[in-house]
Design a protein around this motif. Structure first.
Motif, PDB file in Angstrom:
ATOM      1  N   SER A   1      50.691 100.502   3.462  1.00  0.00           N
ATOM      2  CA  SER A   1      51.357 101.575   2.731  1.00  0.00           C
ATOM      3  C   SER A   1      51.124 101.446   1.224  1.00  0.00           C
ATOM      4  O   SER A   1      50.799 102.441   0.545  1.00  0.00           O
ATOM      5  CB  SER A   1      52.862 101.551   3.027  1.00  0.00           C
ATOM      6  N   ALA A   2      51.268 100.238   0.689  1.00  0.00           N
ATOM      7  CA  ALA A   2      51.060 100.031  -0.747  1.00  0.00           C
ATOM      8  C   ALA A   2      49.623 100.347  -1.144  1.00  0.00           C
ATOM      9  O   ALA A   2      49.381 100.975  -2.189  1.00  0.00           O
ATOM     10  CB  ALA A   2      51.413  98.590  -1.122  1.00  0.00           C
ATOM     11  N   THR A   3      48.658  99.933  -0.326  1.00  0.00           N
ATOM     12  CA  THR A   3      47.255 100.201  -0.623  1.00  0.00           C
ATOM     13  C   THR A   3      46.972 101.692  -0.653  1.00  0.00           C
ATOM     14  O   THR A   3      46.227 102.187  -1.517  1.00  0.00           O
ATOM     15  CB  THR A   3      46.354  99.510   0.418  1.00  0.00           C
ATOM     16  N   PHE A   4      47.573 102.438   0.276  1.00  0.00           N
ATOM     17  CA  PHE A   4      47.386 103.886   0.296  1.00  0.00           C
ATOM     18  C   PHE A   4      47.913 104.521  -0.981  1.00  0.00           C
ATOM     19  O   PHE A   4      47.265 105.396  -1.583  1.00  0.00           O
ATOM     20  CB  PHE A   4      48.086 104.481   1.517  1.00  0.00           C
ATOM     21  N   TRP A   5      49.102 104.111  -1.406  1.00  0.00           N
ATOM     22  CA  TRP A   5      49.684 104.691  -2.608  1.00  0.00           C
ATOM     23  C   TRP A   5      48.891 104.324  -3.862  1.00  0.00           C
ATOM     24  O   TRP A   5      48.658 105.178  -4.731  1.00  0.00           O
ATOM     25  CB  TRP A   5      51.135 104.234  -2.763  1.00  0.00           C
ATOM     26  N   PHE A   6      48.452 103.073  -3.971  1.00  0.00           N
ATOM     27  CA  PHE A   6      47.665 102.664  -5.145  1.00  0.00           C
ATOM     28  C   PHE A   6      46.337 103.416  -5.197  1.00  0.00           C
ATOM     29  O   PHE A   6      45.877 103.803  -6.273  1.00  0.00           O
ATOM     30  CB  PHE A   6      47.421 101.149  -5.112  1.00  0.00           C
ATOM     31  N   GLY A   7      45.713 103.614  -4.023  1.00  0.00           N
ATOM     32  CA  GLY A   7      44.489 104.398  -3.988  1.00  0.00           C
ATOM     33  C   GLY A   7      44.719 105.840  -4.419  1.00  0.00           C
ATOM     34  O   GLY A   7      43.863 106.454  -5.076  1.00  0.00           O
ATOM     35  N   THR A   8      45.875 106.369  -4.072  1.00  0.00           N
ATOM     36  CA  THR A   8      46.218 107.732  -4.489  1.00  0.00           C
ATOM     37  C   THR A   8      46.334 107.836  -5.998  1.00  0.00           C
ATOM     38  O   THR A   8      45.818 108.781  -6.615  1.00  0.00           O
ATOM     39  CB  THR A   8      47.547 108.155  -3.832  1.00  0.00           C
ATOM     40  N   TRP A   9      46.989 106.863  -6.626  1.00  0.00           N
ATOM     41  CA  TRP A   9      47.133 106.907  -8.089  1.00  0.00           C
ATOM     42  C   TRP A   9      45.791 106.725  -8.789  1.00  0.00           C
ATOM     43  O   TRP A   9      45.593 107.250  -9.897  1.00  0.00           O
ATOM     44  CB  TRP A   9      48.129 105.846  -8.557  1.00  0.00           C
TER      45      TRP A   9
ATOM     46  N   SER B   1      55.864 103.030  -5.836  1.00  0.00           N
ATOM     47  CA  SER B   1      55.043 102.890  -4.634  1.00  0.00           C
ATOM     48  C   SER B   1      55.459 101.674  -3.824  1.00  0.00           C
ATOM     49  O   SER B   1      55.511 101.715  -2.584  1.00  0.00           O
ATOM     50  CB  SER B   1      53.564 102.775  -5.026  1.00  0.00           C
ATOM     51  N   LEU B   2      55.745 100.579  -4.522  1.00  0.00           N
ATOM     52  CA  LEU B   2      56.210  99.371  -3.823  1.00  0.00           C
ATOM     53  C   LEU B   2      57.557  99.618  -3.155  1.00  0.00           C
ATOM     54  O   LEU B   2      57.795  99.143  -2.027  1.00  0.00           O
ATOM     55  CB  LEU B   2      56.312  98.213  -4.811  1.00  0.00           C
ATOM     56  N   LEU B   3      58.433 100.352  -3.836  1.00  0.00           N
ATOM     57  CA  LEU B   3      59.745 100.653  -3.261  1.00  0.00           C
ATOM     58  C   LEU B   3      59.603 101.537  -2.017  1.00  0.00           C
ATOM     59  O   LEU B   3      60.227 101.270  -0.971  1.00  0.00           O
ATOM     60  CB  LEU B   3      60.619 101.340  -4.302  1.00  0.00           C
ATOM     61  N   ILE B   4      58.793 102.584  -2.114  1.00  0.00           N
ATOM     62  CA  ILE B   4      58.569 103.463  -0.960  1.00  0.00           C
ATOM     63  C   ILE B   4      57.949 102.686   0.192  1.00  0.00           C
ATOM     64  O   ILE B   4      58.346 102.851   1.355  1.00  0.00           O
ATOM     65  CB  ILE B   4      57.666 104.648  -1.366  1.00  0.00           C
ATOM     66  N   SER B   5      56.975 101.831  -0.115  1.00  0.00           N
ATOM     67  CA  SER B   5      56.327 101.035   0.929  1.00  0.00           C
ATOM     68  C   SER B   5      57.322 100.108   1.608  1.00  0.00           C
ATOM     69  O   SER B   5      57.266  99.901   2.831  1.00  0.00           O
ATOM     70  CB  SER B   5      55.175 100.219   0.322  1.00  0.00           C
ATOM     71  N   THR B   6      58.250  99.548   0.826  1.00  0.00           N
ATOM     72  CA  THR B   6      59.272  98.670   1.410  1.00  0.00           C
ATOM     73  C   THR B   6      60.182  99.444   2.352  1.00  0.00           C
ATOM     74  O   THR B   6      60.487  98.984   3.464  1.00  0.00           O
ATOM     75  CB  THR B   6      60.109  98.025   0.294  1.00  0.00           C
ATOM     76  N   ILE B   7      60.613 100.635   1.934  1.00  0.00           N
ATOM     77  CA  ILE B   7      61.496 101.452   2.769  1.00  0.00           C
ATOM     78  C   ILE B   7      60.802 101.855   4.062  1.00  0.00           C
ATOM     79  O   ILE B   7      61.369 101.745   5.172  1.00  0.00           O
ATOM     80  CB  ILE B   7      61.963 102.696   1.992  1.00  0.00           C
ATOM     81  N   VAL B   8      59.552 102.322   3.951  1.00  0.00           N
ATOM     82  CA  VAL B   8      58.792 102.730   5.137  1.00  0.00           C
ATOM     83  C   VAL B   8      58.600 101.541   6.080  1.00  0.00           C
ATOM     84  O   VAL B   8      58.752 101.663   7.302  1.00  0.00           O
ATOM     85  CB  VAL B   8      57.430 103.318   4.720  1.00  0.00           C
TER      86      VAL B   8
ATOM     87  N   LEU C   1      45.692  92.363   2.039  1.00  0.00           N
ATOM     88  CA  LEU C   1      45.540  93.084   3.301  1.00  0.00           C
ATOM     89  C   LEU C   1      44.402  92.515   4.131  1.00  0.00           C
ATOM     90  O   LEU C   1      44.504  92.433   5.365  1.00  0.00           O
ATOM     91  CB  LEU C   1      45.315  94.567   3.023  1.00  0.00           C
ATOM     92  N   GLN C   2      43.307  92.115   3.487  1.00  0.00           N
ATOM     93  CA  GLN C   2      42.172  91.557   4.233  1.00  0.00           C
ATOM     94  C   GLN C   2      42.573  90.252   4.919  1.00  0.00           C
ATOM     95  O   GLN C   2      42.231  90.018   6.087  1.00  0.00           O
ATOM     96  CB  GLN C   2      41.002  91.313   3.279  1.00  0.00           C
ATOM     97  N   TRP C   3      43.306  89.391   4.198  1.00  0.00           N
ATOM     98  CA  TRP C   3      43.737  88.132   4.804  1.00  0.00           C
ATOM     99  C   TRP C   3      44.719  88.371   5.947  1.00  0.00           C
ATOM    100  O   TRP C   3      44.575  87.814   7.047  1.00  0.00           O
ATOM    101  CB  TRP C   3      44.385  87.230   3.742  1.00  0.00           C
TER     102      TRP C   3
ATOM    103  N   TRP D   1      51.666  93.528   7.332  1.00  0.00           N
ATOM    104  CA  TRP D   1      50.536  94.440   7.517  1.00  0.00           C
ATOM    105  C   TRP D   1      50.945  95.879   7.211  1.00  0.00           C
ATOM    106  O   TRP D   1      50.205  96.604   6.528  1.00  0.00           O
ATOM    107  CB  TRP D   1      50.029  94.306   8.947  1.00  0.00           C
ATOM    108  N   ASP D   2      52.107  96.292   7.696  1.00  0.00           N
ATOM    109  CA  ASP D   2      52.591  97.650   7.430  1.00  0.00           C
ATOM    110  C   ASP D   2      52.852  97.863   5.940  1.00  0.00           C
ATOM    111  O   ASP D   2      52.500  98.911   5.382  1.00  0.00           O
ATOM    112  CB  ASP D   2      53.874  97.931   8.220  1.00  0.00           C
ATOM    113  N   PHE D   3      53.459  96.880   5.301  1.00  0.00           N
ATOM    114  CA  PHE D   3      53.764  97.001   3.872  1.00  0.00           C
ATOM    115  C   PHE D   3      52.486  97.107   3.045  1.00  0.00           C
ATOM    116  O   PHE D   3      52.369  97.976   2.162  1.00  0.00           O
ATOM    117  CB  PHE D   3      54.588  95.805   3.408  1.00  0.00           C
ATOM    118  N   LEU D   4      51.518  96.245   3.318  1.00  0.00           N
ATOM    119  CA  LEU D   4      50.277  96.243   2.537  1.00  0.00           C
ATOM    120  C   LEU D   4      49.469  97.508   2.768  1.00  0.00           C
ATOM    121  O   LEU D   4      48.834  98.022   1.839  1.00  0.00           O
ATOM    122  CB  LEU D   4      49.451  95.000   2.878  1.00  0.00           C
TER     123      LEU D   4
END
Length: 308
Positions: A94-102, A137-144, A58-60, A89-92
């Motif tokens: 979303s994935a970062t948010f979900w990983f932080g949640t877990w 989380s990756l699947l949800i991020s892909t759909i979103v 995400l930083q890159w 950018w959108d995918f990363l």
């Protein structure tokens, strides 16, 4: 804003992102080495590697995203390269948010002492479910992200110009889509993991209050190991919560378009937006004995290198 100040904030933004890249890359490398050495990963390490890797990328992507947007707004808005960068950018995000949640759920499951059957069942099931939660989380991020991509593609192809947006300029159509499509989608998709995060924090606070009350009633010291573990986890989680909410609010505000590229506060706002993903990995390093020890060794090695 004067060009000198703009250049200064751009430099600060790059330095902040590079610090985040180094810290997240460090977490991924250290835990990957442990994975290779032991042949397995603990559930906590799976979450930390996933979170570190997503933040590293995400930083890159964020640096490319912002500089491309700032210097080539027209191409970024309508060109295929801009669409590809926004997709990543959108995918990363979303994935970062979900990983932080877990990660917050992991804190809660490991530390909280609750006796409700549902909580006990979740605490028993959670470690074995971590790989599936990460894949989900990756699947949800892909759909979103596909929903975001569809809106972006539809806007650039002019699918709506003959209907609702017939008499609007391109920028007016962009703002209308941002308000009526992207903003509700982003709010709903990010509110779900954010709500789980808040519930985890609330449960840990409730557990600490119950434990403290029990210790007082039984005349035990409040400095016992369990209380200290509760307190340390709660401090880390609350600080993480502040950064998490900051990320959530910054993404929502970005959708509204307050800080576009011509705005004087564009680069200061980008510093605020990427502050959580750059600061929090250092907190994770300092709070983990394994990561802290390796980090200390690297600092000593670097110090010895410069003294030679």
């Amino acid at each position: 804003m004067q060009p000198a100040f703009t250049a200064l904030f751009m430099l600060l933004f790059v330095l902040l992102c590079l610090l985040g890249i180094l810290a997240n890359g460090f977490i991924v490398l250290v835990l990957s080495r442990e994975w290779r050495r032991l042949g397995r990963l603990l559930p906590s390490d799976m979450i930390l590697i996933s979170l570190g890797a997503s933040r590293f990328c995400l930083q890159w992507v964020g640096m490319v995203h912002n500089f491309y947007y700032f210097f080539h707004l027209e191409e970024f808005s309508k060109g295929p390269a801009g669409q590809l960068i926004r997709f990543q950018w959108d995918f990363l995000n979303s994935a970062t948010f979900w990983f932080g949640t877990w990660l917050s759920v992991l804190f809660c499951m490991k530390i909280a002492n609750l006796t409700h059957p549902t909580f006990l069942w979740l605490k028993w099931r959670f470690p074995g479910s971590v790989p599936w939660l990460l894949l989900g989380s990756l699947l949800i991020s892909t759909i979103v992200t596909l929903f975001f991509f569809w809106g972006d593609y539809a806007l650039n192809q002019g699918f709506f110009t003959r209907e609702v947006y017939e008499n609007m300029t391109y920028m007016e159509r962009v703002m209308s889509m941002e308000i009526h499509y992207f903003l509700p989608l982003k709010f709903v998709s990010f509110s779900i993991p954010c709500s789980v995060f808040l519930v985890s924090t609330a449960l840990l606070i409730h557990s600490l209050r119950r434990h403290t009350r029990t210790m007082r009633q039984s005349a035990h010291s409040l400095q016992d190991a369990s209380t200290q573990a509760h307190t340390r986890a709660l401090k880390s989680l609350i600080f993480f919560l502040i950064l998490y909410i900051l990320s959530f609010m910054s993404l929502i505000i970005d959708t509204v378009g307050f800080f576009f590229s011509e705005n004087d506060w564009f680069w200061p706002w980008q510093i605020v937006t990427y502050l959580p993903t750059s600061v929090h990995p250092f907190i994770l390093i300092l709070s983990s004995p394994r990561l802290r020890e390796v980090f200390r060794q690297l600092l000593l090695l670097a110090r010895g290198f410069w003294l030679v």
